[in-house]
Design a protein around this motif. Structure first.
Motif, PDB file in Angstrom:
ATOM      1  N   ALA A 191       0.831  -1.199   0.000  1.00 55.42           N
ATOM      2  CA  ALA A 191       0.000   0.000   0.000  1.00 55.42           C
ATOM      3  C   ALA A 191       0.871   1.257   0.000  1.00 55.42           C
ATOM      4  CB  ALA A 191      -0.923  -0.008   1.213  1.00 55.42           C
TER       5      ALA A 191
ATOM      6  N   ALA B 272       2.101   2.021  -3.259  1.00 59.97           N
ATOM      7  CA  ALA B 272       0.995   2.278  -4.190  1.00 59.97           C
ATOM      8  C   ALA B 272       0.769   1.121  -5.146  1.00 59.97           C
ATOM      9  CB  ALA B 272       1.227   3.584  -4.949  1.00 59.97           C
TER      10      ALA B 272
ATOM     11  N   GLU C  32      -1.551  -1.128  -5.424  1.00 56.07           N
ATOM     12  CA  GLU C  32      -2.868  -1.484  -4.914  1.00 56.07           C
ATOM     13  C   GLU C  32      -3.346  -2.849  -5.401  1.00 56.07           C
ATOM     14  OE1 GLU C  32      -5.631   1.600  -5.692  1.00 56.07           O
ATOM     15  OE2 GLU C  32      -4.601   3.072  -4.424  1.00 56.07           O
ATOM     16  N   THR C  33      -2.929  -3.228  -6.605  1.00 48.95           N
ATOM     17  CA  THR C  33      -3.373  -4.526  -7.134  1.00 48.95           C
ATOM     18  C   THR C  33      -2.827  -5.692  -6.318  1.00 48.95           C
ATOM     19  OG1 THR C  33      -1.503  -4.507  -8.692  1.00 48.95           O
ATOM     20  CG2 THR C  33      -3.639  -3.681  -9.494  1.00 48.95           C
TER      21      THR C  33
ATOM     22  N   TRP D  90      -4.479  -5.047  -2.019  1.00 49.41           N
ATOM     23  CA  TRP D  90      -5.829  -5.508  -1.708  1.00 49.41           C
ATOM     24  C   TRP D  90      -5.889  -7.024  -1.486  1.00 49.41           C
ATOM     25  CZ3 TRP D  90      -9.523  -2.788   0.206  1.00 49.41           C
ATOM     26  CH2 TRP D  90      -9.633  -1.425  -0.097  1.00 49.41           C
TER      27      TRP D  90
END
Length: 249
Positions: free
Chosen positions: A40, A43, A45-46, A49
């Protein structure tokens, strides 16, 4: 509240509550959480999560809900959550049947009813004592990691045998069996420990099976294909024999 008495006449209080998470989850959840935070921060994000979802899945896998265990001298309760996949007459495992010279209880060599309970990754994996008594044997055996649904998994997979003896000499043996994904059997008990029926005795990480060996003259009170709950479902009543039929619907 742990230790509270509830009965079939309405005594006691029952309400839904979030299940506790067993401490075994901490290191796995912590690693996943750190990776989630790192991704996170970068960055990504894929990736972040899915790692966050993994933290939730780990906590769900190691959930440790309270159970209400039926009390009675004749009851043998389920040691594991899961699906009854095999009910067979078989000789007990050699490790539970032979005389080890300690004069402690053993199962003998005559065929008895074995109930096999398959635990998927969605089931609670905390295992519980099927009867109250004294732990006489805890025997770990390294082995393979075949599909726990197979009959030969009882003899070839990594497994741990536990034998519990009641005060009247009745002994129940059960075996924790690792599966395709499971890679560690974690015991909570050792020989000499005194247990109550339904007390936590161990867990198997990430999908597995538990075999229960009933005493001679005792048949299963659960059916092939039945979904059962550790510490609550009555597997058998000692001395009760005879067929029971069910209808899948």
């Amino acid at each position: 509240m742990a230790g509270e008495i509830l009965d079939n006449q309405g005594r006691g209080e029952a309400s839904w509550r979030w299940p506790a998470i067993h401490p075994e989850a901490r290191k796995f959840a912590a690693i996943a959480a750190v990776l989630c935070a790192l991704f996170a921060f970068l960055a990504w994000e894929t990736v972040a999560w899915p790692m966050g979802l993994l933290v939730f899945c780990i906590c769900a896998f190691f959930r440790d809900p309270q159970r209400v265990t039926p009390q009675g001298d004749r009851y043998i309760v389920a040691p594991a959550d899961g699906l009854v996949t095999l009910i067979q007459k078989v000789p007990p495992p050699r490790e539970l049947a032979i005389d080890d010279g300690s004069a402690a209880a053993r199962l003998g060599e005559a065929p008895v009813t074995r109930i096999s309970i398959f635990m998927s990754v969605f089931d609670v994996h905390i295992n519980r004592a099927p009867i109250g008594g004294t732990v006489r044997r805890v025997i770990y055996i390294p082995g393979r990691f075949l599909n726990a649904d197979l009959d030969k998994a009882s003899e070839e997979n990594e497994r741990q045998h536990i034998l519990i003896e009641r005060g009247d000499g009745t002994a129940i043996g059960f075996t924790q069996i690792a599966g395709l994904v499971a890679r560690r059997i974690v015991p909570f008990v050792k020989p000499g420990d005194m247990l109550a029926a339904g007390q936590r005795v161990g867990l198997i990480r990430f999908g597995s099976r538990v075999d229960v060996y009933l005493p001679e003259g005792t048949d299963s009170r659960v059916l092939l294909g039945q979904k059962i709950v550790a510490g609550e479902t009555i597997l058998a009543e000692i001395g009760q024999a005879g067929p029971i039929e069910g209808i899948m619907q």
